[in-house]
Write a protein that holds these residues in place. Structure first.
Motif, PDB file in Angstrom:
ATOM      1  N   SER A 156      26.925  18.570 -24.810  1.00 29.36           N
ATOM      2  CA  SER A 156      26.191  19.439 -23.894  1.00 29.36           C
ATOM      3  C   SER A 156      26.942  19.594 -22.568  1.00 29.36           C
ATOM      4  O   SER A 156      27.251  18.602 -21.900  1.00 29.36           O
ATOM      5  N   TYR A 157      27.234  20.844 -22.209  1.00 30.85           N
ATOM      6  CA  TYR A 157      27.950  21.134 -20.963  1.00 30.85           C
ATOM      7  C   TYR A 157      27.003  20.969 -19.783  1.00 30.85           C
ATOM      8  O   TYR A 157      25.924  21.560 -19.743  1.00 30.85           O
ATOM      9  N   CYS A 158      27.390  20.151 -18.809  1.00 35.89           N
ATOM     10  CA  CYS A 158      26.578  19.925 -17.609  1.00 35.89           C
ATOM     11  C   CYS A 158      26.949  20.901 -16.498  1.00 35.89           C
ATOM     12  O   CYS A 158      26.081  21.434 -15.818  1.00 35.89           O
ATOM     13  N   GLY A 159      28.257  21.111 -16.276  1.00 30.90           N
ATOM     14  CA  GLY A 159      28.704  22.025 -15.239  1.00 30.90           C
ATOM     15  C   GLY A 159      29.977  21.538 -14.586  1.00 30.90           C
ATOM     16  O   GLY A 159      30.604  20.584 -15.018  1.00 30.90           O
ATOM     17  N   ASP A 160      30.327  22.217 -13.495  1.00 35.03           N
ATOM     18  CA  ASP A 160      31.526  21.853 -12.739  1.00 35.03           C
ATOM     19  C   ASP A 160      31.100  21.158 -11.445  1.00 35.03           C
ATOM     20  O   ASP A 160      29.934  20.803 -11.264  1.00 35.03           O
ATOM     21  N   TYR A 161      32.049  20.959 -10.531  1.00 36.85           N
ATOM     22  CA  TYR A 161      31.748  20.236  -9.301  1.00 36.85           C
ATOM     23  C   TYR A 161      30.671  20.926  -8.473  1.00 36.85           C
ATOM     24  O   TYR A 161      29.794  20.260  -7.930  1.00 36.85           O
ATOM     25  N   SER A 162      30.714  22.242  -8.352  1.00 38.96           N
ATOM     26  CA  SER A 162      29.757  22.928  -7.486  1.00 38.96           C
ATOM     27  C   SER A 162      28.323  22.725  -7.973  1.00 38.96           C
ATOM     28  O   SER A 162      27.403  22.533  -7.170  1.00 38.96           O
ATOM     29  N   VAL A 163      28.121  22.715  -9.287  1.00 38.07           N
ATOM     30  CA  VAL A 163      26.785  22.490  -9.838  1.00 38.07           C
ATOM     31  C   VAL A 163      26.380  21.029  -9.630  1.00 38.07           C
ATOM     32  O   VAL A 163      25.241  20.727  -9.281  1.00 38.07           O
ATOM     33  N   PHE A 164      27.328  20.103  -9.839  1.00 37.91           N
ATOM     34  CA  PHE A 164      27.072  18.686  -9.586  1.00 37.91           C
ATOM     35  C   PHE A 164      26.683  18.468  -8.127  1.00 37.91           C
ATOM     36  O   PHE A 164      25.709  17.780  -7.830  1.00 37.91           O
ATOM     37  N   PHE A 165      27.442  19.052  -7.208  1.00 33.92           N
ATOM     38  CA  PHE A 165      27.188  18.880  -5.781  1.00 33.92           C
ATOM     39  C   PHE A 165      25.781  19.354  -5.419  1.00 33.92           C
ATOM     40  O   PHE A 165      25.039  18.656  -4.723  1.00 33.92           O
ATOM     41  N   GLN A 166      25.403  20.523  -5.908  1.00 32.65           N
ATOM     42  CA  GLN A 166      24.070  21.053  -5.596  1.00 32.65           C
ATOM     43  C   GLN A 166      22.976  20.162  -6.174  1.00 32.65           C
ATOM     44  O   GLN A 166      21.981  19.887  -5.511  1.00 32.65           O
ATOM     45  N   ALA A 167      23.164  19.690  -7.397  1.00 33.67           N
ATOM     46  CA  ALA A 167      22.179  18.801  -8.017  1.00 33.67           C
ATOM     47  C   ALA A 167      22.051  17.500  -7.231  1.00 33.67           C
ATOM     48  O   ALA A 167      20.934  17.007  -7.010  1.00 33.67           O
ATOM     49  N   ARG A 168      23.169  16.954  -6.800  1.00 33.18           N
ATOM     50  CA  ARG A 168      23.138  15.715  -6.011  1.00 33.18           C
ATOM     51  C   ARG A 168      22.431  15.935  -4.689  1.00 33.18           C
ATOM     52  O   ARG A 168      21.604  15.125  -4.271  1.00 33.18           O
ATOM     53  N   GLU A 169      22.702  17.050  -4.020  1.00 34.56           N
ATOM     54  CA  GLU A 169      22.052  17.366  -2.750  1.00 34.56           C
ATOM     55  C   GLU A 169      20.545  17.538  -2.931  1.00 34.56           C
ATOM     56  O   GLU A 169      19.775  17.201  -2.029  1.00 34.56           O
ATOM     57  N   ASP A 170      20.142  18.058  -4.077  1.00 36.51           N
ATOM     58  CA  ASP A 170      18.723  18.275  -4.369  1.00 36.51           C
ATOM     59  C   ASP A 170      18.041  17.033  -4.935  1.00 36.51           C
ATOM     60  O   ASP A 170      16.855  17.072  -5.265  1.00 36.51           O
ATOM     61  N   GLY A 171      18.810  15.938  -5.103  1.00 43.58           N
ATOM     62  CA  GLY A 171      18.254  14.713  -5.674  1.00 43.58           C
ATOM     63  C   GLY A 171      17.996  14.808  -7.167  1.00 43.58           C
ATOM     64  O   GLY A 171      17.151  14.106  -7.705  1.00 43.58           O
ATOM     65  N   LYS A 172      18.742  15.674  -7.844  1.00 40.02           N
ATOM     66  CA  LYS A 172      18.526  15.912  -9.274  1.00 40.02           C
ATOM     67  C   LYS A 172      19.783  15.636 -10.101  1.00 40.02           C
ATOM     68  O   LYS A 172      20.002  16.265 -11.130  1.00 40.02           O
TER      69      LYS A 172
END
Length: 91
Positions: free
Chosen positions: A68-84
């Motif tokens: 399952s593809y999770c994403g790249d750094y930009s998606v990871f960064f946004q998820a981390r900032e959102d606490g997700k």
């Protein structure tokens, strides 16, 4: 399932190196096991990464949980900032 991170050990980009480091540090801090795959070791690995992402120009880091593809750094960064971040990694 195993988290797989496609990264590169060879890059002149300070930003790219920082992005990869942030991902590794996050996973290490959360004690989440992962497999790091260096696309600089073999061009076929880069081709595999791009095929799995579905983008012929995709650049590292790219993250997967099993198939399952999770994403790249930009998606990871946004998820981390959102606490997700756990949701991002599908764990």
């Amino acid at each position: 399932m195993t988290i797989t991170i496609y990264f590169t050990s060879v890059s002149g980009s300070r930003e790219l190196k920082q992005q990869q480091t942030e991902i590794f540090q996050f996973l290490d801090a959360k004690k989440i096991q992962y497999k790091a795959v260096d696309i600089a070791q073999d061009s076929s690995v880069k081709d595999e990464m791009r095929s799995r992402v579905g983008n012929p120009t995709a650049m590292p880091p790219q993250l997967f949980n099993g198939d399952s593809y999770c994403g790249d750094y930009s998606v990871f960064f946004q998820a981390r900032e959102d606490g997700k971040a756990e949701t991002f990694f599908k764990i």
